[in-house]
Design an enzyme around this catalytic site. Structure first.
Site, PDB file in Angstrom:
ATOM      1  N   ASP A   1      -8.052   7.384   1.444  1.00 27.74           N
ATOM      2  CA  ASP A   1      -7.755   8.584   2.079  1.00 27.74           C
ATOM      3  C   ASP A   1      -7.808   8.431   3.694  1.00 27.74           C
ATOM      4  O   ASP A   1      -7.360   9.003   4.495  1.00 27.74           O
ATOM      5  CB  ASP A   1      -8.663   9.563   1.726  1.00 27.74           C
ATOM      6  CG  ASP A   1      -8.266  10.056   0.277  1.00 27.74           C
ATOM      7  OD1 ASP A   1      -7.292   9.392  -0.437  1.00 27.74           O
ATOM      8  OD2 ASP A   1      -9.168  10.701  -0.499  1.00 27.74           O
TER       9      ASP A   1
ATOM     10  N   ILE B   1      21.209  -4.160  15.545  1.00 35.27           N
ATOM     11  CA  ILE B   1      22.066  -3.751  16.722  1.00 35.27           C
ATOM     12  C   ILE B   1      21.999  -5.072  17.669  1.00 35.27           C
ATOM     13  O   ILE B   1      22.960  -5.279  18.377  1.00 35.27           O
ATOM     14  CB  ILE B   1      21.459  -2.344  17.383  1.00 35.27           C
ATOM     15  CG1 ILE B   1      21.652  -1.148  16.340  1.00 35.27           C
ATOM     16  CG2 ILE B   1      22.068  -2.216  18.776  1.00 35.27           C
ATOM     17  CD1 ILE B   1      21.061   0.012  16.623  1.00 35.27           C
TER      18      ILE B   1
ATOM     19  N   GLY C   1      -3.443  -5.515  -9.032  1.00 34.88           N
ATOM     20  CA  GLY C   1      -2.940  -5.032  -7.599  1.00 34.88           C
ATOM     21  C   GLY C   1      -3.023  -3.642  -7.628  1.00 34.88           C
ATOM     22  O   GLY C   1      -3.696  -2.699  -7.474  1.00 34.88           O
TER      23      GLY C   1
ATOM     24  N   GLY D   1      21.939  -8.038  17.197  1.00 32.48           N
ATOM     25  CA  GLY D   1      22.774  -9.042  16.874  1.00 32.48           C
ATOM     26  C   GLY D   1      22.179 -10.699  17.031  1.00 32.48           C
ATOM     27  O   GLY D   1      20.882 -10.691  16.732  1.00 32.48           O
TER      28      GLY D   1
ATOM     29  N   GLU E   1      -2.654  -1.781   0.952  1.00 27.69           N
ATOM     30  CA  GLU E   1      -3.242  -0.374   0.740  1.00 27.69           C
ATOM     31  C   GLU E   1      -2.305   0.540  -0.116  1.00 27.69           C
ATOM     32  O   GLU E   1      -1.965   1.790   0.204  1.00 27.69           O
ATOM     33  CB  GLU E   1      -3.167   0.421   2.267  1.00 27.69           C
ATOM     34  CG  GLU E   1      -4.282  -0.024   2.978  1.00 27.69           C
ATOM     35  CD  GLU E   1      -5.464   0.333   2.966  1.00 27.69           C
ATOM     36  OE1 GLU E   1      -5.821   1.451   2.942  1.00 27.69           O
ATOM     37  OE2 GLU E   1      -6.432  -0.808   2.984  1.00 27.69           O
TER      38      GLU E   1
HETATM   39  C1  LIG Z   1      -0.755  -9.690   3.888  1.00 27.29           C
HETATM   40  C2  LIG Z   1      -1.418  -8.965   2.778  1.00 27.29           C
HETATM   41  C3  LIG Z   1      -2.614  -8.451   2.960  1.00 27.29           C
HETATM   42  C4  LIG Z   1      -3.376  -7.860   1.907  1.00 27.29           C
HETATM   43  N1  LIG Z   1      -4.810  -7.551   2.345  1.00 27.29           N
HETATM   44  C5  LIG Z   1      -5.559  -7.029   1.273  1.00 27.29           C
HETATM   45  C6  LIG Z   1      -6.863  -6.815   1.511  1.00 27.29           C
HETATM   46  O1  LIG Z   1      -7.479  -6.805   2.489  1.00 27.29           O
HETATM   47  N2  LIG Z   1      -7.844  -6.562   0.255  1.00 27.29           N
HETATM   48  C7  LIG Z   1      -7.012  -6.304  -0.899  1.00 27.29           C
HETATM   49  O2  LIG Z   1      -7.805  -5.950  -1.639  1.00 27.29           O
HETATM   50  N3  LIG Z   1      -5.687  -6.430  -1.209  1.00 27.29           N
HETATM   51  C8  LIG Z   1      -4.956  -6.838   0.006  1.00 27.29           C
HETATM   52  N4  LIG Z   1      -3.862  -7.029  -0.382  1.00 27.29           N
HETATM   53  C9  LIG Z   1      -2.942  -7.009  -1.477  1.00 27.29           C
HETATM   54  C10 LIG Z   1      -2.111  -5.631  -1.715  1.00 27.29           C
HETATM   55  O3  LIG Z   1      -3.026  -4.551  -1.517  1.00 27.29           O
HETATM   56  C11 LIG Z   1      -1.476  -5.783  -2.939  1.00 27.29           C
HETATM   57  O4  LIG Z   1      -0.501  -6.765  -3.051  1.00 27.29           O
HETATM   58  C12 LIG Z   1      -0.731  -4.840  -3.654  1.00 27.29           C
HETATM   59  O5  LIG Z   1      -1.567  -3.564  -3.823  1.00 27.29           O
HETATM   60  C13 LIG Z   1       0.552  -4.808  -4.600  1.00 27.29           C
HETATM   61  O6  LIG Z   1      -0.388  -5.403  -5.737  1.00 27.29           O
HETATM   62  P1  LIG Z   1       0.382  -6.469  -6.559  1.00 27.29           P
HETATM   63  O7  LIG Z   1       0.441  -7.533  -5.484  1.00 27.29           O
HETATM   64  O8  LIG Z   1      -0.735  -7.024  -7.540  1.00 27.29           O
HETATM   65  O9  LIG Z   1       1.632  -6.356  -6.822  1.00 27.29           O
HETATM   66  P2  LIG Z   1       2.109  -5.306  -8.331  1.00 27.29           P
HETATM   67  O10 LIG Z   1       1.083  -4.335  -8.333  1.00 27.29           O
HETATM   68  O11 LIG Z   1       2.214  -6.459  -8.953  1.00 27.29           O
HETATM   69  O12 LIG Z   1       3.666  -4.900  -7.817  1.00 27.29           O
HETATM   70  C14 LIG Z   1       4.608  -5.579  -7.814  1.00 27.29           C
HETATM   71  C15 LIG Z   1       5.953  -4.520  -7.564  1.00 27.29           C
HETATM   72  O13 LIG Z   1       5.762  -3.492  -8.606  1.00 27.29           O
HETATM   73  C16 LIG Z   1       5.764  -2.253  -8.360  1.00 27.29           C
HETATM   74  N5  LIG Z   1       5.054  -1.488  -9.158  1.00 27.29           N
HETATM   75  C17 LIG Z   1       3.747  -1.820  -9.638  1.00 27.29           C
HETATM   76  N6  LIG Z   1       3.186  -0.770 -10.450  1.00 27.29           N
HETATM   77  C18 LIG Z   1       4.192   0.260 -10.232  1.00 27.29           C
HETATM   78  C19 LIG Z   1       4.406   1.413 -10.868  1.00 27.29           C
HETATM   79  N7  LIG Z   1       3.496   2.022 -11.728  1.00 27.29           N
HETATM   80  N8  LIG Z   1       5.628   2.336 -10.663  1.00 27.29           N
HETATM   81  C20 LIG Z   1       6.559   1.632  -9.892  1.00 27.29           C
HETATM   82  N9  LIG Z   1       6.343   0.410  -9.297  1.00 27.29           N
HETATM   83  C21 LIG Z   1       5.318  -0.203  -9.595  1.00 27.29           C
HETATM   84  C22 LIG Z   1       5.067  -2.428  -6.819  1.00 27.29           C
HETATM   85  O14 LIG Z   1       5.287  -1.240  -6.118  1.00 27.29           O
HETATM   86  C23 LIG Z   1       5.591  -3.627  -6.396  1.00 27.29           C
HETATM   87  O15 LIG Z   1       6.680  -3.548  -5.792  1.00 27.29           O
HETATM   88  C24 LIG Z   1      -2.895  -7.693   0.929  1.00 27.29           C
HETATM   89  C25 LIG Z   1      -1.452  -8.182   0.427  1.00 27.29           C
HETATM   90  C26 LIG Z   1      -0.875  -8.863   1.412  1.00 27.29           C
HETATM   91  C27 LIG Z   1       0.490  -9.355   1.237  1.00 27.29           C
END
Ligand SMILES: Cc1cc2nc3c(=O)[nH]c(=O)nc-3n(C[C@H](O)[C@H](O)[C@H](O)COP(=O)(O)OP(=O)(O)OC[C@H]3O[C@@H](n4cnc5c(N)ncnc54)[C@H](O)[C@@H]3O)c2cc1C
Length: 419
Positions: free
Chosen positions: A270, A370, A145, A372, A396
């Site tokens: 971007d 606010i 992700g 409630g 994103e």
């Molecule tokens: C409703 C919805 C729609 C979406 N639409 C799309 C889409 O159209 N196309 C697509 O490809 N994806 C899509 N996504 C996926 C989304 O982009 C990912 O969920 C997001 O990028 C986070 O990746 P992950 O779920 O693997 O979480 P992880 O990468 O496992 O992250 C989990 C937590 O760890 C934190 N974290 C991870 N690495 C670090 C770091 N190096 N330093 C600090 N914190 C970190 C993250 O910020 C997060 O809080 C969608 C997700 C949702 C929920």
């Protein structure tokens, strides 16, 4: 040189029109589609397709497929500014329904950012066709992700047939169902699939491929049930021996030692991160306006201009929220203005996304607080906006990841040096 904060006239006119769409078409259906997840808002989709075509373009990807007339060349470019304002106005109506807006969405944005002129011509023209048409972007996988160097979806060139063969599993694809499932009412859409053409090359081996709807081997395996934006379909997609023409690769197929190919694909973000920021701010504005309306109904007027210590706590909270909202919007405007003027905006794009993620989450939460019980009740939409808002900080690039991008840009560190 003076700075002009007034929006250009075409943007103001468009905002005026979309306010009617938001009030008349979206808000009255917001609750229904929140409670009937996976139902498709056909009436809205069809209406918006016709309306946007009449307004000159049915795609949220900039309209001209990359080509400009002489007259357009002379005018100051406002393509992305217009799109950001459109998105904010529609998200103000309903963020989930905004995601059901026909047009290219993230898929078209990827083609626009990384495709050749021929690819833009071939893949983007369809959004102005007879039927509403969708496109989506598939990056995320179960193990990849935030860290997209872990992408496992594989693309192998079959030299005999000159086709790419894709295998892998993608999850959380916004609009994946409408982009790929062949509904009678929709035109032929596509998904843009990120895959590695060389697993040993890490990010340098990543490329995006256009996979048109109807291509054998692609299957929608699941639609998510979500906290918010329930009207937006979020699909898991499996790809088994999916064959796409050689020319459907976005960017160069050569794997260099550098990450130039990958950076081409990242250019998509971007362009799109400020747009995601704009969408969140539309929700925040909806919540804030609702709060002001309810306060006014109860005789609470905001006494702007008084010294802070003379204001009530609610007045201070409300003014603080307005400041947050406006400053976040200015960051969006700067990022899209840079995109329109072909200035590198990776820093500003991520900054605007970080700020909007924070502001949208904070404002919608405070509004519920606010109000409630009125904020908590399903009688009103405040609780829904609170649920819808959170996604701004997740897709994103999460807030944490965009903060890393900002820090790397400011400090001059590479992805390896700061992660
Ligand atoms: C409703 C919805 C729609 C979406 N639409 C799309 C889409 O159209 N196309 C697509 O490809 N994806 C899509 N996504 C996926 C989304 O982009 C990912 O969920 C997001 O990028 C986070 O990746 P992950 O779920 O693997 O979480 P992880 O990468 O496992 O992250 C989990 C937590 O760890 C934190 N974290 C991870 N690495 C670090 C770091 N190096 N330093 C600090 N914190 C970190 C993250 O910020 C997060 O809080 C969608 C997700 C949702 C929920």
């Amino acid at each position: 040189m003076s700075i002009e904060f007034e929006s250009p006239k075409p943007i103001l006119q468009m905002q005026f029109m979309l306010k009617t769409v938001a009030d008349e078409m979206m808000r009255p259906r917001s609750r229904y589609f929140d409670e009937h997840e996976h139902e498709i808002p056909w009436q809205y989709i069809e209406f918006m397709h016709v309306a946007m075509k009449a307004a000159g373009g049915a795609s949220l990807a900039p309209r001209d497929n990359g080509k400009k007339s002489e007259e357009q060349e002379k005018r100051s470019p406002i393509g992305y500014q217009m799109i950001a304002a459109q998105i904010e106005a529609l998200a103000y109506g309903d963020l989930g329904m905004y995601h059901c807006l026909p047009g290219g969405g993230l898929g078209a944005a990827a083609v626009f950012a990384a495709g050749s002129p021929e690819q833009k011509e071939k893949f983007l023209a369809r959004f102005n066709g007879e039927k509403p048409t969708f496109a989506a972007m598939c990056i995320t996988e179960a193990g990849a992700g935030s860290d997209n160097s872990a992408i496992r979806t594989r693309a192998v060139l079959d030299e005999k047939s000159n086709e790419w063969v894709l295998n892998g599993e993608k999850i959380f694809v916004t609009g994946g169902d409408k982009s790929f499932t062949e509904y009678e009412k929709l035109g032929r859409g596509f998904i843009v699939v990120w895959a590695t053409i060389d697993p040993s090359a890490g990010r340098a081996g990543l490329r995006a491929f256009v996979v048109e709807s109807g291509t054998p081997g692609v299957r929608i395996v699941k639609l998510e049930y979500k906290l918010g934006i329930r009207c937006s379909d979020t699909a898991a997609i499996s790809l088994v021996d999916v064959r796409v023409p050689y020319d459907n690769i976005l960017g160069s197929p050569a794997v260099e030692k550098t990450t130039i190919g990958f950076k081409g694909a990242m250019a998509t973000f971007d362009a799109t991160r400020p747009l995601v920021a704009a969408s969140g701010l539309g929700v925040a504005r909806a919540a804030l306006e609702f709060l002001k309306e309810k306060l006014a109904e109860n005789g609470v007027q905001i006494r702007y201009g008084l010294p802070r210590q003379k204001l009530t706590s609610i007045e201070r909270d409300l003014i603080d929220m307005e400041v947050m909202l406006k400053s976040a919007w200015l960051m969006v405007v700067k990022a899209v203005w840079m995109a329109d003027n072909k200035k590198p905006n990776a820093l500003e794009a991520s900054m605007s996304k970080v700020k909007a993620g924070d502001v949208t989450t904070k404002i919608t939460q405070k509004v519920v607080e606010i109000l409630g019980p009125l904020g908590y009740s399903r009688e009103f939409l405040a609780e829904k906006w609170f649920r819808d808002a959170k996604i701004t900080d997740i897709y994103e690039g999460t807030g944490q990841i965009n903060r890393l991008v900002v820090a790397r840009q400011i400090l001059g560190y590479s992805g390896k040096e700061l992660r």
